[in-house]
Scaffold this active site. Structure first.
Site, PDB file in Angstrom:
ATOM      1  N   ARG A  73     -14.328  -3.289 -65.056  1.00  0.00           N
ATOM      2  CA  ARG A  73     -15.171  -4.611 -64.627  1.00  0.00           C
ATOM      3  C   ARG A  73     -16.413  -4.487 -64.782  1.00  0.00           C
ATOM      4  O   ARG A  73     -17.051  -4.171 -63.824  1.00  0.00           O
ATOM      5  CB  ARG A  73     -14.426  -5.100 -63.403  1.00  0.00           C
ATOM      6  CG  ARG A  73     -14.879  -6.631 -62.999  1.00  0.00           C
ATOM      7  CD  ARG A  73     -14.349  -7.032 -61.871  1.00  0.00           C
ATOM      8  NE  ARG A  73     -15.156  -8.502 -61.597  1.00  0.00           N
ATOM      9  CZ  ARG A  73     -15.633  -8.688 -60.457  1.00  0.00           C
ATOM     10  NH1 ARG A  73     -15.586  -7.827 -59.445  1.00  0.00           N
ATOM     11  NH2 ARG A  73     -16.048  -9.855 -60.215  1.00  0.00           N
ATOM     12  N   HIS A 117     -21.717 -13.156 -62.888  1.00  0.00           N
ATOM     13  CA  HIS A 117     -21.935 -12.271 -61.627  1.00  0.00           C
ATOM     14  C   HIS A 117     -23.455 -12.876 -61.096  1.00  0.00           C
ATOM     15  O   HIS A 117     -24.055 -11.819 -60.752  1.00  0.00           O
ATOM     16  CB  HIS A 117     -21.640 -11.078 -61.735  1.00  0.00           C
ATOM     17  CG  HIS A 117     -21.423 -10.239 -60.480  1.00  0.00           C
ATOM     18  ND1 HIS A 117     -19.955  -9.449 -60.391  1.00  0.00           N
ATOM     19  CD2 HIS A 117     -21.900 -10.128 -59.398  1.00  0.00           C
ATOM     20  CE1 HIS A 117     -19.936  -9.146 -58.982  1.00  0.00           C
ATOM     21  NE2 HIS A 117     -20.876  -9.322 -58.447  1.00  0.00           N
ATOM     22  N   GLU A 162     -17.211 -14.800 -56.901  1.00  0.00           N
ATOM     23  CA  GLU A 162     -17.527 -15.061 -55.735  1.00  0.00           C
ATOM     24  C   GLU A 162     -18.457 -16.262 -55.483  1.00  0.00           C
ATOM     25  O   GLU A 162     -19.513 -16.233 -55.051  1.00  0.00           O
ATOM     26  CB  GLU A 162     -18.339 -13.700 -55.245  1.00  0.00           C
ATOM     27  CG  GLU A 162     -17.465 -12.728 -54.844  1.00  0.00           C
ATOM     28  CD  GLU A 162     -17.830 -11.867 -53.854  1.00  0.00           C
ATOM     29  OE1 GLU A 162     -19.162 -11.832 -53.439  1.00  0.00           O
ATOM     30  OE2 GLU A 162     -17.152 -10.617 -53.616  1.00  0.00           O
ATOM     31  N   ASN A 300     -11.874 -10.391 -54.225  1.00  0.00           N
ATOM     32  CA  ASN A 300     -12.678  -9.155 -53.914  1.00  0.00           C
ATOM     33  C   ASN A 300     -12.294  -8.939 -52.410  1.00  0.00           C
ATOM     34  O   ASN A 300     -12.767  -9.873 -51.580  1.00  0.00           O
ATOM     35  CB  ASN A 300     -14.238  -9.220 -53.884  1.00  0.00           C
ATOM     36  CG  ASN A 300     -14.757  -9.458 -55.546  1.00  0.00           C
ATOM     37  OD1 ASN A 300     -13.714  -9.359 -56.389  1.00  0.00           O
ATOM     38  ND2 ASN A 300     -15.654 -10.083 -55.907  1.00  0.00           N
ATOM     39  N   TYR A 302     -12.786  -6.571 -48.669  1.00  0.00           N
ATOM     40  CA  TYR A 302     -13.412  -5.677 -48.031  1.00  0.00           C
ATOM     41  C   TYR A 302     -13.029  -5.572 -46.691  1.00  0.00           C
ATOM     42  O   TYR A 302     -12.837  -4.176 -46.174  1.00  0.00           O
ATOM     43  CB  TYR A 302     -14.887  -5.905 -47.960  1.00  0.00           C
ATOM     44  CG  TYR A 302     -15.590  -5.741 -49.544  1.00  0.00           C
ATOM     45  CD1 TYR A 302     -15.596  -6.781 -50.596  1.00  0.00           C
ATOM     46  CD2 TYR A 302     -15.902  -4.651 -49.886  1.00  0.00           C
ATOM     47  CE1 TYR A 302     -16.346  -6.627 -51.539  1.00  0.00           C
ATOM     48  CE2 TYR A 302     -16.434  -4.414 -51.188  1.00  0.00           C
ATOM     49  CZ  TYR A 302     -16.726  -5.407 -51.991  1.00  0.00           C
ATOM     50  OH  TYR A 302     -17.075  -5.307 -53.230  1.00  0.00           O
ATOM     51  N   GLU A 357     -12.280  -6.010 -56.299  1.00  0.00           N
ATOM     52  CA  GLU A 357     -13.421  -5.375 -55.637  1.00  0.00           C
ATOM     53  C   GLU A 357     -12.966  -4.834 -54.335  1.00  0.00           C
ATOM     54  O   GLU A 357     -12.438  -5.596 -53.608  1.00  0.00           O
ATOM     55  CB  GLU A 357     -14.812  -6.069 -55.381  1.00  0.00           C
ATOM     56  CG  GLU A 357     -15.838  -6.169 -56.493  1.00  0.00           C
ATOM     57  CD  GLU A 357     -17.010  -7.030 -56.112  1.00  0.00           C
ATOM     58  OE1 GLU A 357     -17.435  -7.018 -54.875  1.00  0.00           O
ATOM     59  OE2 GLU A 357     -17.489  -7.890 -57.051  1.00  0.00           O
TER      60      GLU A 357
HETATM   61  C1  GCO Z   1     -20.153  -8.995 -53.629  1.00  0.00           C
HETATM   62  C2  GCO Z   1     -20.343  -8.466 -54.863  1.00  0.00           C
HETATM   63  C3  GCO Z   1     -21.107  -7.364 -55.138  1.00  0.00           C
HETATM   64  C4  GCO Z   1     -21.426  -6.564 -53.909  1.00  0.00           C
HETATM   65  C5  GCO Z   1     -20.418  -5.690 -53.346  1.00  0.00           C
HETATM   66  C6  GCO Z   1     -20.853  -4.968 -52.191  1.00  0.00           C
HETATM   67  O1  GCO Z   1     -18.782  -8.920 -53.264  1.00  0.00           O
HETATM   68  O2  GCO Z   1     -20.920  -9.399 -52.947  1.00  0.00           O
HETATM   69  O3  GCO Z   1     -19.397  -9.180 -55.790  1.00  0.00           O
HETATM   70  O4  GCO Z   1     -21.853  -7.431 -56.157  1.00  0.00           O
HETATM   71  O5  GCO Z   1     -22.526  -5.808 -54.347  1.00  0.00           O
HETATM   72  O6  GCO Z   1     -19.376  -6.667 -53.062  1.00  0.00           O
HETATM   73  O7  GCO Z   1     -21.626  -5.929 -51.154  1.00  0.00           O
END
Ligand code: GCO
Length: 454
Positions: A73, A117, A162, A300, A302, A357
């Site tokens: 990606r 992006h 995002e 995405n 985390y 992500e």
């Molecule tokens: C985000 C972006 C990425 C970041 C990654 C780490 O989610 O902020 O898509 O470009 O670099 O998530 O923060």
């Protein structure tokens, strides 16, 4: 278990890896300009060199091939294609991305192309950017050129990465380019324009595609995790994920504000009431445009917050245990979010999901043996993938996982301080060293996740 064609991938973005020193006709975007301002980026790092992927893409594709990565990606820098955002097309930019895509395909790697992006053209920013309703036409003009030039080879398209961040961090908190603090009303107007631009781009991608394609979008958000496996805590976490529970200056982080219009065709009722005084005119046609059918939902993911039910049927954020595990940039390690997040999102939107992500910033160093040992990244990713596997085995239609990131790269306002890569980059010499986690990921892919057994 994961499906046999599960898309095991890695993710990057143009500005974070390419090196954007105005080369070969590239125009300026807001991050080029923002990085030139003092004290905006950690240690005044600039993205114009990054990983020099623009010149080293063949080497990076070979690394992906070596690791057995099946899908990649990446994003297209809008200003490489349209230096001024609209109008004259830059053939050098088209050539670069065609070369990259062909290199990927020749090495058995499927391209997943993100149109936006965060590389917003500076010339269009000067015309009002996302606040100017013309942005719908600007973005769809760009989308048309992308699909006309690349859809003979690319079948997976992601319109935007995002919106929560490129609106919230940029215009509510002013931490990201262009670093403004706009009136709340403007930010809601921008968000509506962004959603319309997304919808128009989907229409254009469908209309001009040279073969059947699949389209999605890649939002992000903090997930919610039930404090316990009690039904009331699970219901509370589900309710919290989709409620308008962010404080007003973080409103873009409300998950459903962006995803409900796209996947359900309407803004969430709670938000319409709560934000009524800030909203633009919202027509039926707008919502029809915004909710153009998509083939998948990217997300995405985390980390997440623990949610506990309250006696009154409401919910509260529960504290974490003292000494909870964190990444090198102090993000909490919450592997359960890769079970509950996909589960809750799939329940609500009933769309196939790609984890577009997920990754970790770790304290990576080149050891005396010349290798980069990153046991934490392996440990954390193992925990997260075990939960993702659980979601898949319970019937959540997860189609792929893109590790963030292939390479250590330019981490926005954190510059090069935060290393997320499976591959270490020496930003002075541009030397790449595959970290232990890269070789570990190779085994995950080879076994299709089977070695993740508890
Ligand atoms: C985000 C972006 C990425 C970041 C990654 C780490 O989610 O902020 O898509 O470009 O670099 O998530 O923060």
């Amino acid at each position: 278990m994961f499906s046999k064609d599960f898309a095991w991938g890695a993710a990057t973005s143009a500005y974070q890896i390419e090196g954007t020193a105005p080369a070969d006709g590239k125009g300026m975007h807001i991050w080029d300009v923002f990085c030139a301002e003092p004290n905006k980026i950690f240690d005044n790092h600039v993205g114009k060199y990054a990983c020099d992927h623009y010149h080293r893409y063949k080497e990076d594709v070979q690394i992906m091939k070596k690791l057995g990565i099946k899908s990649y990606r990446f994003s297209i820098d809008w200003t490489r294609i349209l230096p001024n955002g609209t109008g004259k097309v830059n053939d050098e930019g088209i050539r670069f991305y065609n070369n990259l895509i062909e290199e990927l395909l020749e090495n058995g790697i499927e391209p997943y192309l993100t149109l936006f992006h965060w590389e917003f053209p500076y010339e269009l920013y000067k015309k009002g950017g996302w606040l100017n309703s013309e942005c719908v036409n600007w973005f769809s003009e760009y989308a048309k050129i992308v699909v006309q030039n690349f859809s003979d080879k690319v079948t997976k398209f992601i319109t935007m990465n995002e919106p929560q961040c490129f609106l919230g961090l940029s215009y509510l908190r002013g931490e990201h380019a262009p670093g403004l603090l706009l009136p709340l009303r403007d930010t809601f107007h921008m968000a509506h324009n962004v959603l319309k631009a997304h919808g128009m781009a989907v229409k254009v991608l469908r209309e001009y595609a040279k073969q059947p394609i699949q389209i999605g979008i890649a939002p992000t958000c903090g997930m919610t995790i039930p404090y316990s496996d009690k039904e009331e805590d699970i219901n509370a976490a589900r309710k919290a994920l989709f409620s308008m529970n962010q404080d007003i200056y973080n409103w873009t982080w409300n998950v459903s504000w962006f995803s409900d219009p796209i996947f359900l065709g309407h803004y969430p009722e709670e938000g319409m009431e709560k934000y009524a005084s800030y909203l633009p005119e919202i027509s039926k046609d707008d919502m029809e445009l915004i909710s153009q059918p998509l083939d998948f939902m990217g997300e995405n993911i985390y980390n997440g917050v623990l949610i506990k039910a309250k006696d009154n049927g409401e919910f509260e954020v529960a504290g974490r245990e003292p000494g909870y595990v964190r990444t090198a940039n102090n993000w909490p390690v919450t592997p359960e979010c890769l079970y509950w997040g996909p589960k809750f999102l799939y329940e609500r939107y009933q769309k196939p999901i790609y984890i577009t992500e997920n990754g970790f910033c770790c304290h990576d160093v080149v050891s005396a043996d010349g290798e980069v040992h990153d046991p934490n990244r392996i440990e954390f990713t193992t925990r997260y993938l075990r939960y993702l596997k659980k979601a898949v085995e319970e019937g959540v239609d997860v189609r792929g996982y893109f590790h963030w990131s292939l390479l250590d790269n330019f981490e926005w306002c954190q510059g090069y301080k935060d290393r997320f890569g499976l591959v270490h980059v020496d930003f002075k010499t541009q030397e790449r060293i595959i970290k232990d986690s890269g070789y570990w990921y190779q085994k995950i892919i080879e076994s299709n996740g089977e070695i993740l057994e508890d």
